[in-house]
Enzyme design. Structure first.
Site, PDB file in Angstrom:
ATOM      1  N   LYS A   1     -18.104  97.947  19.210  1.00  0.00           N
ATOM      2  CA  LYS A   1     -19.359  98.892  18.897  1.00  0.00           C
ATOM      3  C   LYS A   1     -20.375  98.477  19.783  1.00  0.00           C
ATOM      4  CE  LYS A   1     -21.815  97.459  15.587  1.00  0.00           C
ATOM      5  NZ  LYS A   1     -22.475  96.884  14.384  1.00  0.00           N
TER       6      LYS A   1
ATOM      7  N   HIS B   1     -18.014  98.690   9.330  1.00  0.00           N
ATOM      8  CA  HIS B   1     -17.459  97.702   8.703  1.00  0.00           C
ATOM      9  C   HIS B   1     -17.272  98.085   7.099  1.00  0.00           C
ATOM     10  CE1 HIS B   1     -18.685  95.457  11.953  1.00  0.00           C
ATOM     11  NE2 HIS B   1     -19.727  95.188  11.697  1.00  0.00           N
TER      12      HIS B   1
ATOM     13  N   HIS C   1     -14.942  93.702  13.729  1.00  0.00           N
ATOM     14  CA  HIS C   1     -14.587  92.458  13.313  1.00  0.00           C
ATOM     15  C   HIS C   1     -14.180  91.779  11.964  1.00  0.00           C
ATOM     16  CE1 HIS C   1     -19.165  91.593  12.479  1.00  0.00           C
ATOM     17  NE2 HIS C   1     -18.650  90.469  12.021  1.00  0.00           N
TER      18      HIS C   1
HETATM   19  C1  BG6 Z   1     -22.481  93.291  13.141  1.00  0.00           C
HETATM   20  C2  BG6 Z   1     -23.756  93.982  13.136  1.00  0.00           C
HETATM   21  O1  BG6 Z   1     -21.560  94.207  13.782  1.00  0.00           O
HETATM   22  O2  BG6 Z   1     -22.164  92.768  12.172  1.00  0.00           O
HETATM   23  C3  BG6 Z   1     -24.906  93.017  12.635  1.00  0.00           C
HETATM   24  O3  BG6 Z   1     -24.326  94.668  14.450  1.00  0.00           O
HETATM   25  C4  BG6 Z   1     -24.533  92.385  11.492  1.00  0.00           C
HETATM   26  O4  BG6 Z   1     -26.190  93.756  12.471  1.00  0.00           O
HETATM   27  C5  BG6 Z   1     -23.072  91.834  11.582  1.00  0.00           C
HETATM   28  O5  BG6 Z   1     -25.317  91.268  11.263  1.00  0.00           O
HETATM   29  C6  BG6 Z   1     -22.599  91.021  10.451  1.00  0.00           C
HETATM   30  O6  BG6 Z   1     -21.678  90.331  10.649  1.00  0.00           O
HETATM   31  P1  BG6 Z   1     -21.301  89.028   9.748  1.00  0.00           P
HETATM   32  O7  BG6 Z   1     -19.762  88.614  10.361  1.00  0.00           O
HETATM   33  O8  BG6 Z   1     -22.304  88.091   9.878  1.00  0.00           O
HETATM   34  O9  BG6 Z   1     -20.993  89.498   8.477  1.00  0.00           O
END
Ligand code: BG6
Length: 493
Positions: free
Chosen positions: A150, A241, A180
């Site tokens: 993304k 997500h 991710h």
């Molecule tokens: C990313 C977003 O994909 O995921 C971010 O662009 C966000 O804004 C992040 O902070 C959150 O990931 P994690 O793994 O910290 O929950």
């Protein structure tokens, strides 16, 4: 009990955008851990490509810095770091300029047993030109893999254009779209919880479940991240997500763990999401933007204050809450409430499955009625699963009931380090396993559902609702769920 380490085939991993933030913070540390665990060795190579004028030795220094900065000290071992960085080499290449491309050919090994993977850690408008050059220069192989992530577009149309550009060269079974969240241990654990236990599946439906809540709250702000203002929480978190989480909770059991079997089921959920009609957007969605707080003890800037001058007045949302409905037999009438935001009270991601109340109580309710069971899946931090149950409060006298958790804490149960999402995902690319990657049709179905919400917001004259940094979002988010006679789950026990 320790997990099994199965070495992967040797590879040439070409990372475009090799000096960028993602490479330093995520990719190099993740690869280091896998190297340290013996999942690959010096037969593999990591080839960085970027515009910056670096030598191999300077790139190795960058890799070494990334490990010392972003890998926990307990896992930093000088000899291992030296061996690890020895597999790094570097090519200076402005990808839009034909000249630098020849050097990559020298670095790539022409051996069918060496897996060839291209990681495009660059802006999406470069995906298509890079794919074209790879083909033109003869670096493309039918068994090569390309990894992209993304933002894969900002709406359906732009996402289709990006995918079309990549598809001119790479077949869908060569494309690894990273979300991710799918690489997180606890997210994968949703599959184990649902499909490796007999307990839950028979009650995993509208007959027994009242509603589902998905929360991804972050305490960090977003105003200083250039990209964020173009995106906002709906595109940044919900479209990818959170819809992926919803799919894993709601999908039918796939017939096998085959990548397409699983992705087919996720796609069916996305396609069954009821579109939120323009007239319902105000009722079913809430967007917010954080404002700063100043007191004697704290001072946190608001989103507007963090933005550069030319962006001030932005109406980008840093918080979204919404009510999604899945129009299928299993989930009819079961709302899925989602909320995500920056600068919230806590950093917590969790899923709460709220079961229906018991049909008939035999207990005296003077001390309060039995509460309906809840299953709480904590994705981060303090990963674990909690089943909230009613028990008899110990002691003589009346029959008093109390709600207590049956608590599975991962930290207490497992002694091993929890691997980061990228460790799993980067090597799944080498293994050729697409299960935890988004297929093109999933991505497009997600945009299709999200776009009308975005468009309705854009048309509306209402700005996002303000909320104070360090809280659970605007009051509208509470009203959204309370209108239905429900409340957001917050850890009480
Ligand atoms: C990313 C977003 O994909 O995921 C971010 O662009 C966000 O804004 C992040 O902070 C959150 O990931 P994690 O793994 O910290 O929950």
């Amino acid at each position: 009990m320790s997990s099994r380490i199965i070495p992967v085939q040797p590879f040439d991993y070409v990372v475009f955008g090799a000096t960028g933030d993602l490479t330093k913070r995520k990719l190099i540390p993740a690869l280091y851990h896998r190297f340290m665990d013996g999942q690959f060795d010096e037969q593999s190579r990591i080839i960085g490509v970027s515009r910056s004028d670096l030598s191999d030795a300077e790139f190795q220094d960058l890799a070494c810095d990334a490990v010392t900065q972003f890998v926990d000290k307990d896992y930093q071992d000088k000899a291992t770091i030296d061996r690890f960085v020895s597999i790094f080499s570097y090519i200076v290449n402005d990808v839009l300029n034909e000249e630098g491309w020849g050097d990559l050919g020298q670095a790539l090994r022409d051996d069918a047993n060496i897996v060839r993977a291209f990681y495009l850690a660059v802006a999406p408008d470069l995906f298509a030109p890079i794919a074209q050059y790879l083909s033109k220069q003869g670096y493309y192989r039918r068994d090569a893999r390309v990894v992209i992530e993304k933002p894969l577009g900002h709406d359906l149309l732009s996402s289709m254009q990006i995918n079309d550009g990549v598809a001119e060269i790479f077949e869908e079974d060569q494309v690894y779209r990273i979300d991710h969240y799918l690489g997180k241990e606890t997210v994968q654990n949703l599959l184990a919880l649902r499909f490796a236990n007999t307990l839950f599946e028979p009650i995993w439906n509208s007959a027994h479940i009242d509603h589902v809540q998905l929360t991804v709250a972050e305490s960090v702000g977003a105003g200083t991240r250039g990209y964020y203002d173009e995106s906002g929480a709906l595109r940044d978190m919900i479209q990818n997500h959170m819809l992926q989480l919803l799919c894993l909770v709601a999908m039918e059991p796939p017939a096998s763990d085959d990548a397409n079997a699983l992705r087919d089921e996720k796609l069916k959920v996305l396609r069954a999401l009821k579109p939120i009609a323009n007239s319902d957007v105000t009722k079913m969605t809430v967007r917010g933007q954080y404002k700063g707080v100043k007191s004697e003890t704290t001072s946190v800037a608001g989103y507007q204050e963090e933005l550069p001058e030319d962006k001030k007045g932005s109406r980008t949302e840093t918080f979204v809450a919404l009510k999604a409905e899945i129009g299928n037999w299993r989930w009819s009438g079961v709302p899925f409430y989602m909320r995500t935001g920056k600068r919230m009270a806590n950093r917590v991601s969790e899923i709460c499955i709220q079961f229906k109340p018991i049909p008939h109580s035999i207990f005296d309710h003077a001390e309060g009625a039995p509460r309906a069971n809840k299953l709480i899946i904590r994705l981060q931090p303090d990963e674990g699963v909690k089943l909230m149950m009613m028990i008899k409060d110990p002691g003589p006298g009346g029959m008093r009931l109390r709600e207590v958790p049956l608590n599975l804490s991962f930290a207490q149960t497992f002694t091993e380090r929890t691997p980061e999402a990228y460790e799993r995902l980067l090597l799944d690319v080498i293994r050729g396993n697409q299960t935890l990657f988004m297929r093109r049709d999933e991505l497009e179905a997600a945009w299709m559902w999200v776009d009308p919400i975005r468009e309705a917001w854009d048309r509306s004259s209402e700005p996002p609702q303000p909320y104070t940094a360090g809280t659970w979002g605007p009051s509208g988010a509470i009203a959204l769920i309370e209108r239905d006679g429900r409340t957001w789950y917050e850890d009480e026990v």
